[in-house]
Motif scaffolding. Sequence first.
Motif, PDB file in Angstrom:
ATOM      1  N   LEU A  20       0.825  -1.210   0.000  1.00 39.27           N
ATOM      2  CA  LEU A  20       0.000   0.000   0.000  1.00 39.27           C
ATOM      3  C   LEU A  20       0.858   1.258   0.000  1.00 39.27           C
ATOM      4  N   THR A  21       0.482   2.222  -0.839  1.00 37.42           N
ATOM      5  CA  THR A  21       1.119   3.542  -0.828  1.00 37.42           C
ATOM      6  C   THR A  21       0.169   4.602  -0.282  1.00 37.42           C
ATOM      7  N   SER A  22      -1.109   4.288  -0.285  1.00 35.96           N
ATOM      8  CA  SER A  22      -2.123   5.189   0.259  1.00 35.96           C
ATOM      9  C   SER A  22      -3.381   4.375   0.516  1.00 35.96           C
ATOM     10  N   MET A  23      -4.410   5.058   1.012  1.00 39.63           N
ATOM     11  CA  MET A  23      -5.703   4.413   1.211  1.00 39.63           C
ATOM     12  C   MET A  23      -6.796   5.343   0.709  1.00 39.63           C
ATOM     13  N   ASN A  24      -7.765   4.760   0.027  1.00 40.12           N
ATOM     14  CA  ASN A  24      -8.897   5.528  -0.482  1.00 40.12           C
ATOM     15  C   ASN A  24      -9.634   6.179   0.677  1.00 40.12           C
ATOM     16  N   GLU A  25      -9.764   7.513   0.600  1.00 39.80           N
ATOM     17  CA  GLU A  25     -10.357   8.250   1.719  1.00 39.80           C
ATOM     18  C   GLU A  25     -11.810   7.877   1.954  1.00 39.80           C
ATOM     19  N   SER A  26     -12.554   7.608   0.907  1.00 39.19           N
ATOM     20  CA  SER A  26     -13.965   7.248   1.076  1.00 39.19           C
ATOM     21  C   SER A  26     -14.088   5.888   1.766  1.00 39.19           C
ATOM     22  N   VAL A  27     -13.179   4.951   1.434  1.00 40.31           N
ATOM     23  CA  VAL A  27     -13.180   3.648   2.095  1.00 40.31           C
ATOM     24  C   VAL A  27     -12.814   3.813   3.566  1.00 40.31           C
ATOM     25  N   VAL A  28     -11.795   4.642   3.811  1.00 40.34           N
ATOM     26  CA  VAL A  28     -11.364   4.895   5.187  1.00 40.34           C
ATOM     27  C   VAL A  28     -12.477   5.532   6.000  1.00 40.34           C
ATOM     28  N   ASP A  29     -13.194   6.477   5.403  1.00 39.73           N
ATOM     29  CA  ASP A  29     -14.298   7.147   6.118  1.00 39.73           C
ATOM     30  C   ASP A  29     -15.361   6.138   6.547  1.00 39.73           C
ATOM     31  N   ARG A  30     -15.680   5.198   5.658  1.00 41.07           N
ATOM     32  CA  ARG A  30     -16.710   4.203   6.002  1.00 41.07           C
ATOM     33  C   ARG A  30     -16.186   3.220   7.054  1.00 41.07           C
ATOM     34  N   LEU A  31     -14.918   2.833   6.925  1.00 43.18           N
ATOM     35  CA  LEU A  31     -14.334   1.926   7.906  1.00 43.18           C
ATOM     36  C   LEU A  31     -14.279   2.552   9.292  1.00 43.18           C
ATOM     37  N   SER A  32     -14.041   3.863   9.341  1.00 40.13           N
ATOM     38  CA  SER A  32     -13.877   4.554  10.620  1.00 40.13           C
ATOM     39  C   SER A  32     -15.135   4.561  11.465  1.00 40.13           C
ATOM     40  N   LEU A  33     -16.262   4.232  10.869  1.00 41.96           N
ATOM     41  CA  LEU A  33     -17.517   4.209  11.629  1.00 41.96           C
ATOM     42  C   LEU A  33     -17.474   3.155  12.736  1.00 41.96           C
ATOM     43  N   TYR A  34     -16.746   2.066  12.493  1.00 46.56           N
ATOM     44  CA  TYR A  34     -16.700   0.968  13.468  1.00 46.56           C
ATOM     45  C   TYR A  34     -15.283   0.642  13.935  1.00 46.56           C
ATOM     46  N   LEU A  35     -14.281   1.034  13.165  1.00 48.13           N
ATOM     47  CA  LEU A  35     -12.920   0.563  13.391  1.00 48.13           C
ATOM     48  C   LEU A  35     -12.351   1.043  14.728  1.00 48.13           C
ATOM     49  N   ASP A  36     -11.802   0.083  15.493  1.00 46.61           N
ATOM     50  CA  ASP A  36     -11.133   0.399  16.754  1.00 46.61           C
ATOM     51  C   ASP A  36      -9.621   0.287  16.621  1.00 46.61           C
ATOM     52  N   VAL A  37      -9.151  -0.769  15.914  1.00 48.23           N
ATOM     53  CA  VAL A  37      -7.713  -1.041  15.829  1.00 48.23           C
ATOM     54  C   VAL A  37      -7.329  -1.286  14.379  1.00 48.23           C
ATOM     55  N   LEU A  38      -6.228  -0.643  13.958  1.00 45.68           N
ATOM     56  CA  LEU A  38      -5.711  -0.807  12.599  1.00 45.68           C
ATOM     57  C   LEU A  38      -4.198  -0.970  12.651  1.00 45.68           C
ATOM     58  N   TYR A  39      -3.668  -1.969  11.924  1.00 50.31           N
ATOM     59  CA  TYR A  39      -2.228  -2.193  11.840  1.00 50.31           C
ATOM     60  C   TYR A  39      -1.768  -1.865  10.415  1.00 50.31           C
ATOM     61  N   VAL A  40      -0.715  -1.041  10.287  1.00 51.34           N
ATOM     62  CA  VAL A  40      -0.324  -0.541   8.958  1.00 51.34           C
ATOM     63  C   VAL A  40       1.162  -0.668   8.653  1.00 51.34           C
ATOM     64  N   SER A  41       1.998  -1.074   9.595  1.00 54.65           N
ATOM     65  CA  SER A  41       3.446  -1.088   9.357  1.00 54.65           C
ATOM     66  C   SER A  41       3.807  -2.071   8.253  1.00 54.65           C
ATOM     67  N   GLY A  42       4.975  -1.855   7.654  1.00 57.39           N
ATOM     68  CA  GLY A  42       5.435  -2.748   6.600  1.00 57.39           C
ATOM     69  C   GLY A  42       4.926  -2.396   5.222  1.00 57.39           C
ATOM     70  N   ASN A  43       4.313  -1.226   5.055  1.00 64.55           N
ATOM     71  CA  ASN A  43       3.917  -0.719   3.751  1.00 64.55           C
ATOM     72  C   ASN A  43       4.812   0.467   3.398  1.00 64.55           C
ATOM     73  N   SER A  44       4.740   0.909   2.184  1.00 66.43           N
ATOM     74  CA  SER A  44       5.570   2.050   1.740  1.00 66.43           C
ATOM     75  C   SER A  44       4.653   3.190   1.327  1.00 66.43           C
ATOM     76  N   PHE A  45       4.124   3.874   2.325  1.00 63.08           N
ATOM     77  CA  PHE A  45       3.163   4.939   2.057  1.00 63.08           C
ATOM     78  C   PHE A  45       3.828   6.163   1.432  1.00 63.08           C
ATOM     79  N   ASN A  46       3.027   6.911   0.717  1.00 58.75           N
ATOM     80  CA  ASN A  46       3.480   8.159   0.104  1.00 58.75           C
ATOM     81  C   ASN A  46       3.420   9.262   1.151  1.00 58.75           C
ATOM     82  N   CYS A  47       4.556   9.891   1.428  1.00 56.51           N
ATOM     83  CA  CYS A  47       4.618  10.929   2.456  1.00 56.51           C
ATOM     84  C   CYS A  47       3.753  12.141   2.098  1.00 56.51           C
ATOM     85  N   CYS A  48       3.449  12.297   0.807  1.00 58.23           N
ATOM     86  CA  CYS A  48       2.653  13.445   0.386  1.00 58.23           C
ATOM     87  C   CYS A  48       1.157  13.131   0.334  1.00 58.23           C
ATOM     88  N   ASP A  49       0.785  11.930   0.747  1.00 52.79           N
ATOM     89  CA  ASP A  49      -0.630  11.553   0.709  1.00 52.79           C
ATOM     90  C   ASP A  49      -0.980  10.883   2.033  1.00 52.79           C
TER      91      ASP A  49
END
Length: 610
Positions: free
Chosen positions: A525-554
Amino acid sequence: CYCCTALCLTVSHSSTLFSHLSRFKETTSWRFRNLTSVPEGLDVRLRELDLSNNVIRHINSQSLALPSLLRLDLSYNQLEIISEGAFRDVAQLQELNLARNALSHNVDSTSRALGSLHRLRRLDLSLNGLDDDAAGLYLRDKSILERLDLTGNGLTRLTPKLFAESLSVRSIRIENNLITAIEEGTFEPLKKLKILNLARNNLVNICDFKLHQVKLLNLSRNSIEFFVTREDGHPYELEILDLSFNNLLYFPMVPKTNRLRYLHLQSNMVGTLETDTLISEADSLYRELTSEDEVNDAVDNNNIYSNWKLMPLVYMDLSSNHFRSLPVETLSHLTSLVTLNLSKNCLQDISGNGHVGGYHQPSLTFPSLRYFDLQNNGLRQLSTFFLEALPNIETLNLKENSVRVSLNSMSPCVSFWNIKTLRSLDLQDNGIKTLHQNTFKGTPLISLNLASNVDIIFDIGALEGLQSSLQSLSISGNSMTTSALSLPCLKALRRLNMSNNSVDVLPGIISCSPLTELDLRNNGLTSMNESVVDRLSLYLDVLYVSGNSFNCCDTNWLKALNKEKVNIPDLHHAVCLSVNGTLLTVHISILYTTYLMCIYYILLVHVSML
């Protein structure tokens, strides 16, 4: 008036007395104070005193003047001697902990001191280097003693003399000694004995167990080769028997009348002998150790284990033994069994159709079995006959085998179609390459583990039928790309593990699920779709993200998660890549700094191009 004044004085005095009493504590602790003796001036009303973890070597006859004391802890000191009259003024003492001292010295004096404690109900003498004789001296005059701990001493032989003056004892722990023999009559007179722990000794066999009163017997980590109970017509109270980590070649031989519910046989050598050989040798062993008259009553149809059909066993652990095939002849009697663990054996094929090794066996059926662990065997198939023998199965662990999943019940693969009771299924690391359409249809799974099946392909509709039941799904470590995922809308899913794959785009379909925990570690993953993230955030308590190469500008997705207070435990391990490839660590506390650094590197790139 005088009466009023007197009343005021009485109330005032009572208030002062109550305040004084309220400050008194029945319990006091002097742990880890580097004390060399018992502190002076202790309140005589004390009921519990903790002097553990000090360096006290001697308790003299004037040290303890606490007539109300009920519990005394002197463990983890350096006690070598307790003077004969040391406990004269603690006559009410009920619990005494002397663990981890040096009471193998000055045994005569110290044992006489303990002899004055006629109300003692609990005594801990563990880790004192006591031999057989010393232990016997310490147990004199203990007529109402209920709990005794002699763990970690040097006892080698148990004799009737040892407990002759402790006939009220209910619990005995003699774990981790050097016991090689137990003389007849040692425990039989202890009519109140319910718990006996003899783990970690050097016992080789139990050839005539007849402790009818014991409810829990722990004989784990000895060198026991067989366990035989003589059939004497009397009921046995034993409910929990632990024979794990021994050298058993045979199942334990128990009487017809028993109450055994929990049997621990893990890490033995049961299964080394073929089923027919095991049974015939066990019958011969029983005949050798008992009289011929008793054998006729004990052995039904020339099978000593036919007694098991009356056993109310609900839990059995046979893990880490040597079974190459299922011991149908014995297990078929266990109609009350709820949990069975056969993990870490050598099982390759379970047919369950009454034919094992080329000859007829009783049909296998587990009418009460709910939890079956077959992890880490060599299983390639489970027949339809076998699954039909589990009418109430809820949890099936097939992790680390080689089973193949199919829809056709006539194929050599395993079919999980239409198993109405199955709720949890673990198929991790089975080498599964394809998950076909409707594989689990009609099986209302709540938890499904498909992790570590490298390069697995999900056919369209592979998870069809699980939309309204599945709450936990793991597809970790399958080398899956985004295009290889074919997930339906799982409306009950709460936990999803997609870690250790090659996913580069967050699938929008997962936002259909009310996820509370999502693991995205080690993907692309370099980023995450904001609309998907918004819907996930309605219930999400815990998220693990390490080990990806995210874009620092996004990092808007991260800001959205931060706004909704989603917990990202591994954020301090997460990294992002700047425009020119420089690696930067993303910390939630430097989100805006990271953004400014991104702008800085963009300008740096432009400057370098001029």
